[in-house]
Design an enzyme around this catalytic site. Structure first.
Site, PDB file in Angstrom:
ATOM      1  N   TYR A 244     -21.579 -16.895 -79.578  1.00 19.73           N
ATOM      2  CA  TYR A 244     -22.784 -16.242 -80.577  1.00 19.73           C
ATOM      3  C   TYR A 244     -22.139 -15.624 -81.701  1.00 19.73           C
ATOM      4  CZ  TYR A 244     -26.563 -13.454 -82.157  1.00 19.73           C
ATOM      5  OH  TYR A 244     -27.449 -12.844 -82.695  1.00 19.73           O
TER       6      TYR A 244
ATOM      7  N   GLY B 221     -30.257 -14.528 -83.894  1.00 21.60           N
ATOM      8  CA  GLY B 221     -31.419 -14.261 -83.188  1.00 21.60           C
ATOM      9  C   GLY B 221     -31.766 -15.511 -82.505  1.00 21.60           C
TER      10      GLY B 221
END
Length: 511
Positions: A55, A62
């Site tokens: 990530y 998000g």
């Protein structure tokens, strides 16, 4: 002269943040911190081509966290993130708030837990030291994932976009500002966009500055209460240490001791004793001042503990752990800071409300013990401080609205990925307004009490006499009605600046 340079790679104190935010101190990043930064950035670089998604390194953000982004698009991805998140609007946020926020973000980047390159850390420090101030609008942060929009405006300037305020107060585009300061825009790489914006730094910076302001205002409120007690020839026995010890809250004991010290030797208190057979008790706004002021102190103590924990934290998502793992987490949630910001707004409103009640009592001929109505020089012709109390009442009413907690609210964002937010930035913004109002309310009480004391023609305690002497340098004494607004503004300035508190501390010791 500016304070010494603050090493943001070392443990920071609230005083360090104040020094950079308000006093213009420069910042540096020590060699050990830069080694930590390099170690983490090397890890991010090594993961850039990992077939497993990470990530913020090889994915979107998000709600788009599951979308893998090709490496040749990732520089554009980081810049797109910053541009899109720099979406604030409204009045410009104060320079001191931006400087505090940037210092705290730099502190986290220097921790070695974010994965940014050393050159990004250096460039951010150089931007802060240049005196250029990114222009940020008041609205845009929900306090989770941190103060995204405000921090994004700062990051945008780092890349040569956005707008800045120059050291001489001109608003220019970032590219021009950086060029004039001899700085070069930064091109961002994997993870760096997130690291620049994913923190609670804006709300924490405002908490630290609020506590610094309250450190001045609360003991000054003790002064105001002591002046009002003397103006009303009140009873001093209620502040005795043995009575306070029956309910031993630390803040209460400090406030009571302050007030008692400031009453010592007052002929006005002696005058009140002579009528003690007729007056067994004073009103709550006089008698219970230590209980209210002390509760504010104890709330501040809790808030300071939260601030110190936050100063020792590294808030980002994902983070690089000490054993070199990249882990998502929820540390960006602003609830711990938001709660104490709201607690302080409640406490400030209550203290101001009590101050306003004491002022009203000094103006009411039914309760002010033989003073003129509204402290007017010629009642009927003059209005005295009648409307000054109206001003207090208006401010206190506003402060009560500002005391409604922001942190009990939440509004979902990012396609329900961010489905609970702290609203800590909003709590910080309203606390700043509340503290400004608190200073004005205390200033009006002191202005009124000084007038009442002089109208009695009886000597107050020495510290209070010294305070009144200082006020009379810039604020005239009792007399016919005159333009009152400048006197209120000057009283507010003397309170908020700490000048009156310093006068007191030259005479006696107060906590």
């Amino acid at each position: 002269m500016n304070p010494a340079t603050i090493d943001v790679g070392a443990p920071l104190t609230p005083h360090d943040i104040i020094a950079v935010a308000r006093l213009g101190a420069q910042v540096s990043v020590g060699e050990d911190a830069m080694k930590r930064v390099k170690r983490a950035s090397d890890l991010v670089e090594s993961l850039a081509d990992d077939p497993n998604p990470h990530y913020g390194i090889s994915t979107g953000f998000g709600a788009l966290a599951s979308t893998r982004v090709p490496r040749d698009h990732r520089v554009a991805l980081q810049h797109s993130l910053i541009r899109s998140h720099a979406a604030s609007t409204g009045p410009r946020v104060e320079t001191e708030v931006i400087r505090a926020m940037m210092t705290l973000r730099l502190k986290t980047m220097a921790s070695g837990h974010t994965g940014v390159r050393p050159e990004v850390v250096s460039a951010y420090a150089d931007l802060l030291n240049s005196g250029l101030v990114p222009i940020v609008g008041e609205y845009g942060s929900l306090g989770c994932s941190g103060d995204l929009a405000p921090l994004a405006h700062c990051a945008l300037v780092l890349t040569g976009e956005g707008t800045v305020l120059t050291p001489v107060g001109d608003e220019v585009d970032a590219a021009t500002g950086l060029a004039h300061a001899g700085l070069t825009p930064v091109s961002l790489r994997e993870k760096e966009g997130l690291a620049l914006i994913n923190g609670t730094d804006g709300m924490l910076g405002q908490l630290i500055m609020a506590l610094a302001d309250l450190d001045v205002l609360v003991p000054t409120a003790d002064l105001a209460a002591a002046m009002s007690v003397q103006a009303l020839c009140g009873i001093d026995r209620v502040f005795a240490p043995d009575l306070q010890a029956l309910r031993p809250h630390p803040g209460q004991g400090i406030s009571a001791a302050n007030i008692l010290t400031l009453l010592d030797g007052s002929d006005l208190i002696q005058a009140g004793r002579e009528g003690a057979a007729k007056r067994v008790q004073d009103a709550y706004s006089l008698r219970c001042a230590p209980q209210v002021h002390g509760a504010v102190r104890d709330t501040m103590t809790h808030a300071l503990q939260v601030a110190k924990v936050e100063l020792a934290s590294s808030v980002d998502n994902p983070v690089i752990t000490d054993d070199m793992r990249v882990e998502s987490n929820g540390n960006f949630h602003g609830a711990p800071v938001a709660y104490v910001l709201d607690f302080l707004a409640i406490a400030a409103a209550d203290l101001a409300s009590m101050s306003e009640r004491r002022t009203d009592r000094m103006l009411d001929p039914a309760r002010n013990r033989d003073l003129h109505p509204f402290l007017a020089d010629d009642p009927g012709v003059d209005s005295g401080h009648m409307i000054a109390q109206y001003t207090q009442a208006g401010i206190v009413s506003e402060m009560k609205r500002l005391a409604v907690p922001a942190s009990v609210d939440s509004i979902p964002t990012s396609a329900m990925q961010e489905d609970h937010v702290s609203m800590g930035w909003s709590a910080a913004r309203k606390l700043r307004r509340a503290i400004d109002g608190m200073g004005a309310v205390i200033g009006i009480e002191i202005l009124t009490a000084a007038r009442a004391i002089q109208m009695r023609g009886v000597d107050p305690s020495k510290p209070v006499a010294d305070v009144i002497d200082r006020m009379r340098r810039t604020i005239p004494g009792p007399g016919p009605d005159r333009y009152l607004a400048p006197e209120i503004d000057e009283a507010h300035r003397l309170v908020a600046s700490g000048e009156l508190l310093e006068v007191v501390r030259q005479s006696v010791e107060v906590g």
